[in-house]
Design an enzyme around this catalytic site. Sequence first.
Site, PDB file in Angstrom:
ATOM      1  CG  ASN A  65      30.764 -19.415   5.058  1.00 16.10           C
ATOM      2  OD1 ASN A  65      30.638 -20.482   5.640  1.00 16.10           O
ATOM      3  ND2 ASN A  65      30.213 -19.192   3.884  1.00 16.10           N
ATOM      4  NE  ARG A  91      27.199 -19.805   5.484  1.00 21.27           N
ATOM      5  CZ  ARG A  91      26.949 -18.703   4.820  1.00 21.27           C
ATOM      6  NH1 ARG A  91      27.031 -17.539   5.404  1.00 21.27           N
ATOM      7  NH2 ARG A  91      26.606 -18.738   3.548  1.00 21.27           N
TER       8      ARG A  91
END
Length: 91
Positions: free
Chosen positions: A37, A19
Site C-alpha cells: 500500500n 494486496r
Amino acid sequence: MTRRVHLIVSGRVQSVGFRMFIDRAARELQLSGWVKNLTGGNVEVNAQGAAPMIDELIKRAETGPSKSQVTGISIRELEPDSSLSGFSVIF
C-alpha cells in the site's frame, strides 16, 4: 521472455483485500516481486516473470477483488532483476 513491471493501481484498492488478491494471483502465475500500500491510497506492485503471466496479472489487477474499484493503472516496464525470487506482501 522475462518481463518486469512496476504498477501503481488507483481507486478503492485499500482495505478491500487488494494486496492479498494480487499476492494470490502472482503466486498462481509463478511471478516474483512484491505488493504494498502507498500512503496516498494507491497500491504499488513490482512483478516479474513470463510475459504472458505478467499480462494476466495486469488484467486481474484491472478488475481486482469484488469490493475494490480500480480507476486506473500506471504501468512502467523495468529491466528484469535476477535477484527477485518469490512474491511477498510488504506491510
